[in-house]
Motif scaffolding. Structure first.
Motif, mmCIF file in Angstrom:
data_model
loop_
_atom_site.group_PDB
_atom_site.id
_atom_site.type_symbol
_atom_site.label_atom_id
_atom_site.label_comp_id
_atom_site.label_asym_id
_atom_site.label_seq_id
_atom_site.Cartn_x
_atom_site.Cartn_y
_atom_site.Cartn_z
ATOM 1 N N VAL A 71 -3.592 -5.620 -12.816
ATOM 2 C CA VAL A 71 -2.575 -4.674 -12.355
ATOM 3 C C VAL A 71 -2.009 -3.909 -13.544
ATOM 4 O O VAL A 71 -2.026 -4.381 -14.679
ATOM 5 N N THR A 72 -1.514 -2.721 -13.233
ATOM 6 C CA THR A 72 -0.890 -1.861 -14.247
ATOM 7 C C THR A 72 0.455 -1.395 -13.711
ATOM 8 O O THR A 72 0.603 -1.155 -12.506
ATOM 9 N N ALA A 73 1.428 -1.270 -14.592
ATOM 10 C CA ALA A 73 2.750 -0.811 -14.173
ATOM 11 C C ALA A 73 3.424 -0.057 -15.301
ATOM 12 O O ALA A 73 3.017 -0.150 -16.465
ATOM 13 N N ALA A 74 4.450 0.692 -14.930
ATOM 14 C CA ALA A 74 5.319 1.356 -15.900
ATOM 15 C C ALA A 74 6.735 0.872 -15.657
ATOM 16 O O ALA A 74 7.147 0.700 -14.511
ATOM 17 N N SER A 75 7.474 0.645 -16.723
ATOM 18 C CA SER A 75 8.798 0.058 -16.548
ATOM 19 C C SER A 75 9.643 0.220 -17.794
ATOM 20 O O SER A 75 9.135 0.245 -18.912
ATOM 21 N N ALA A 76 10.978 0.294 -17.573
ATOM 22 C CA ALA A 76 11.917 0.244 -18.690
ATOM 23 C C ALA A 76 12.245 -1.186 -19.072
ATOM 24 O O ALA A 76 12.989 -1.417 -20.013
ATOM 25 N N GLY A 77 11.702 -2.159 -18.321
ATOM 26 C CA GLY A 77 11.918 -3.543 -18.713
ATOM 27 C C GLY A 77 11.867 -4.562 -17.602
ATOM 28 O O GLY A 77 11.099 -5.513 -17.646
ATOM 29 N N ASN A 78 12.678 -4.392 -16.552
ATOM 30 C CA ASN A 78 12.783 -5.428 -15.539
ATOM 31 C C ASN A 78 11.584 -5.467 -14.593
ATOM 32 O O ASN A 78 11.123 -6.550 -14.217
ATOM 33 N N HIS A 79 11.078 -4.320 -14.182
ATOM 34 C CA HIS A 79 9.860 -4.290 -13.360
ATOM 35 C C HIS A 79 8.698 -4.860 -14.162
ATOM 36 O O HIS A 79 7.836 -5.559 -13.614
ATOM 37 N N ILE A 96 1.303 -3.344 -19.064
ATOM 38 C CA ILE A 96 2.582 -2.701 -18.762
ATOM 39 C C ILE A 96 2.868 -1.605 -19.779
ATOM 40 O O ILE A 96 2.849 -1.856 -20.985
ATOM 41 N N PHE A 97 3.139 -0.403 -19.294
ATOM 42 C CA PHE A 97 3.519 0.727 -20.144
ATOM 43 C C PHE A 97 5.042 0.839 -20.134
ATOM 44 O O PHE A 97 5.663 0.934 -19.076
ATOM 45 N N MET A 98 5.624 0.815 -21.337
ATOM 46 C CA MET A 98 7.078 0.854 -21.473
ATOM 47 C C MET A 98 7.487 1.956 -22.441
ATOM 48 O O MET A 98 6.758 2.252 -23.399
ATOM 49 N N LEU A 119 3.602 0.500 -25.639
ATOM 50 C CA LEU A 119 4.818 1.301 -25.823
ATOM 51 C C LEU A 119 4.428 2.762 -25.986
ATOM 52 O O LEU A 119 3.750 3.131 -26.943
ATOM 53 N N THR A 120 4.867 3.588 -25.045
ATOM 54 C CA THR A 120 4.526 5.011 -25.107
ATOM 55 C C THR A 120 5.544 5.814 -24.319
ATOM 56 O O THR A 120 6.071 5.364 -23.304
ATOM 57 N N GLY A 121 5.861 7.012 -24.813
ATOM 58 C CA GLY A 121 6.780 7.905 -24.115
ATOM 59 C C GLY A 121 8.224 7.708 -24.512
ATOM 60 O O GLY A 121 8.642 6.627 -24.923
ATOM 61 N N ALA A 122 8.994 8.778 -24.343
ATOM 62 C CA ALA A 122 10.410 8.741 -24.701
ATOM 63 C C ALA A 122 11.277 8.203 -23.578
ATOM 64 O O ALA A 122 12.424 7.831 -23.794
ATOM 65 N N ASN A 123 10.746 8.147 -22.352
ATOM 66 C CA ASN A 123 11.510 7.664 -21.200
ATOM 67 C C ASN A 123 10.553 7.106 -20.158
ATOM 68 O O ASN A 123 9.328 7.118 -20.342
ATOM 69 N N PHE A 124 11.116 6.613 -19.060
ATOM 70 C CA PHE A 124 10.299 5.992 -18.019
ATOM 71 C C PHE A 124 9.248 6.949 -17.470
ATOM 72 O O PHE A 124 8.100 6.563 -17.251
ATOM 73 N N ASP A 125 9.629 8.198 -17.221
ATOM 74 C CA ASP A 125 8.705 9.133 -16.592
ATOM 75 C C ASP A 125 7.456 9.367 -17.443
ATOM 76 O O ASP A 125 6.345 9.468 -16.910
ATOM 77 N N ASP A 129 3.535 8.309 -16.329
ATOM 78 C CA ASP A 129 2.349 9.179 -16.337
ATOM 79 C C ASP A 129 1.195 8.517 -17.089
ATOM 80 O O ASP A 129 0.038 8.566 -16.650
ATOM 81 N N ALA A 130 1.511 7.901 -18.223
ATOM 82 C CA ALA A 130 0.468 7.236 -19.017
ATOM 83 C C ALA A 130 -0.103 6.034 -18.271
ATOM 84 O O ALA A 130 -1.331 5.795 -18.276
ATOM 85 N N ALA A 131 0.741 5.266 -17.586
ATOM 86 C CA ALA A 131 0.278 4.098 -16.847
ATOM 87 C C ALA A 131 -0.599 4.484 -15.668
ATOM 88 O O ALA A 131 -1.638 3.855 -15.402
#
Length: 401
Positions: A71-79, A96-98, A119-125, A129-131
Motif C-alpha cells: 500500500v501507498t499513502a500520503a500523510s502529514a503524520g497520523n494517517h 508513505i510519502f510525507m 519525505l517530499t513536498g512542502a505540504n500535504f498536497d 501528488d507524489a504518492a
C-alpha cells in the motif's frame, strides 16, 4: 457511497483491532463553559490518533490478494502511522510519502512501524501528488487519508462509540482537515440521532472546508504556517464535502494562539497531551466560536502526536498569550547599581525574572546607556499589566516584545 450500514460494518471489523477510547468528563471545562463537557480521547488510540480506524478498515475490507504488492499513502503524520500499523498487522509492505516539514517524531514513529518513508513536498498536497504517481507506477493500492468511503466509515466508528457511551449527547465538536473524520461521525450519529448538533472546527490558517461550504464549491486555499499541521489541507475532499454540507450544522475557525492555549489548558487541567489538530475543538469552545451549545457536549481530541520541540514552542507561545510570560526591553543608565535597582523593582512587583540579557552594544543606544532584555514570569494578564504600570511609574523606558 457512505452510509450508516457501512459504518456498522466498519465497527464489526475494527472491534478487536482498535481501542474504544475513553470519554472523560471534564469538571473544569464544564464549569467554565456552563454545559457538561466530555473529552473523547482519540489521542490515546493505539497510534496516538484516530487515523488508525480508517486505514485499518480500508485494508481489512479488501481482498488480501489485492494488497500483495503493498500500500501507498500520503500523510502529514497520523494517517501514515495508521497505514503503517495496519500494513504491519497484515504483513504487507507500506510506502508513505510525507511533507519535508513533518515533525521528526511522526516520521520516526512511522518508520518504527515498519513502513518506508519518503519525505517530499512542502505540504500535504505536494506529498499526495507524489504518492499517487508512485502508486500508479508500482501497482500498489493507494489509501486516501480522507476521501474514500471505507476510510470515512472507519472514522465514523467514533460516532457509534459516543452514542453508546452517551446516548443523550447534545453536541459533538470535531476537527476538520480534509473532512473524513467529521463526515464519518456525522453519518454515524445523524442516522439515529438527527437532533444532535455536529460542529466542525478548522484552523484559520487552512480554511478549505469552511470556504467550500460557504461558497458551495471546492476551492484551493493558501496555507499559512500552523501548529495544527494534521488538518492543514489546501482543498476540501470531493467525497466528504457533500456529506458535510448535508449533515454538519456549523463550521467555525480558530486562531493559532487559541490552539496553543487549548493545548496548555488540556495539559494543566486534564493532564492530556494533545497535538494542535486535536486541540482545535477545545479552542473553539473556550473562545465562544460555537453559536449554540446544546446539552452534553463532546469535544473530540483527535490526536496526541506532538514532538517535544514543537510542544516547548507551543507552551511558551501560550504562556505569552495568557500573560504568564512578559518579554521586555528596557533602557538603563550604564551606572553601577542600575541593574540591581531594576531587579529590586521587578521583585517588588511580584514578578519573577526567568531570563535576562544585559547589552551595551545594541544599535541606536546613546552613550552612557545600556539595554536589558527580560523574560518575566507573571500570574496572568492583570498581573502583567500591573507590572508594566509599576515599572513605568518608576521611570523606566520599556518596550513589550
Amino acid at each position: 457511497m457512505i452510509s450508516y450500514e457501512l459504518v456498522l460494518e466498519a465497527a464489526d471489523r475494527l472491534r478487536k483491532r482498535v481501542l474504544q477510547t475513553e470519554l472523560i468528563a471534564s469538571p473544569h471545562f464544564s464549569e467554565h463553559l456552563g454545559v457538561p463537557v466530555l473529552l473523547k480521547c482519540e489521542n490515546l488510540q493505539k497510534t496516538g490518533a484516530f487515523k488508525l480506524r480508517g486505514a485499518l478498515n480500508f485494508m481489512t475490507a479488501r481482498d488480501r490478494a489485492g494488497l500483495a504488492r503493498g500500500v501507498t499513502a500520503a500523510s502529514a503524520g497520523n494517517h501514515a502511522q495508521g497505514v503503517a500499523f495496519g500494513a504491519d498487522l497484515l504483513g504487507i509492505p507500506a510506502r508513505i510519502f510525507m511533507p519535508e516539514t513533518t515533525p521528526p517524531q511522526k516520521v520516526q514513529a512511522t518508520r518504527d512501524l515498519g513502513a518506508e518513508v519518503v519525505l517530499t513536498g512542502a505540504n500535504f498536497d505536494e506529498s499526495y501528488d507524489a504518492a499517487l504517481a508512485d502508486s500508479e507506477q508500482s501497482g500498489t493500492v493507494f489509501i486516501h487519508p480522507f476521501d474514500d468511503p471505507l476510510v470515512i466509515a472507519g472514522q465514523g466508528t467514533i460516532g457509534l462509540e459516543i452514542l453508546k457511551s452517551l446516548p443523550d449527547v447534545g453536541t459533538v465538536v470535531v476537527p476538520i482537515g480534509g473532512g473524513g473524520l467529521i463526515a464519518g461521525i456525522a453519518t454515524a450519529i445523524k442516522a439515529t440521532h438527527p437532533r444532535v448538533r455536529i460542529i466542525g472546527v478548522e484552523t484559520a490558517s487552512a480554511p478549505s472546508m469552511y470556504q467550500a461550504v460557504k461558497t458551495g464549491r471546492r476551492c484551493t486555499v493558501s496555507l499559512a504556517q500552523t501548529i495544527a499541521d494534521g488538518i492543514a489541507v489546501k482543498t476540501a475532499g470531493k467525497v466528504t464535502l457533500p456529506i458535510i454540507r448535508d449533515l454538519v450544522d456549523e463550521i467555525v475557525l480558530v486562531q493559532e494562539e487559541e490552539i496553543a492555549l487549548a493545548i496548555v489548558a488540556l495539559l494543566e487541567k486534564s493532564k492530556l497531551l494533545v497535538e494542535g489538530a486535536g486541540a482545535v475543538t477545545l479552542a473553539a469552545l473556550l473562545n465562544n466560536r460555537v453559536s449554540d451549545l446544546q446539552g452534553k457536549t463532546v469535544c473530540l481530541l483527535s490526536g496526541g502526536n506532538i514532538d517535544v520541540r514543537t510542544l516547548s514552542v507551543v507552551v511558551e507561545r501560550a504562556l505569552l498569550a495568557a500573560g504568564r510570560y512578559l518579554k521586555l526591553r528596557i533602557q538603563l543608565e550604564d551606572l553601577p547599581g542600575a541593574l540591581a535597582r531594576l531587579a529590586g523593582d521587578i521583585a517588588a512587583s511580584q514578578a519573577n525574572i526567568n531570563l535576562i540579557n544585559h547589552d551595551r552594544r545594541s544599535k541606536g543606544l546613546g552613550l552612557g546607556r545600556t539595554e536589558v532584555h527580560l523574560v518575566l514570569e507573571t500570574r496572568g494578564q492583570e498581573h502583567a499589566a500591573a507590572v508594566l504600570a509599576q515599572l513605568r511609574e518608576r521611570g523606566y523606558r520599556l518596550e513589550v516584545e
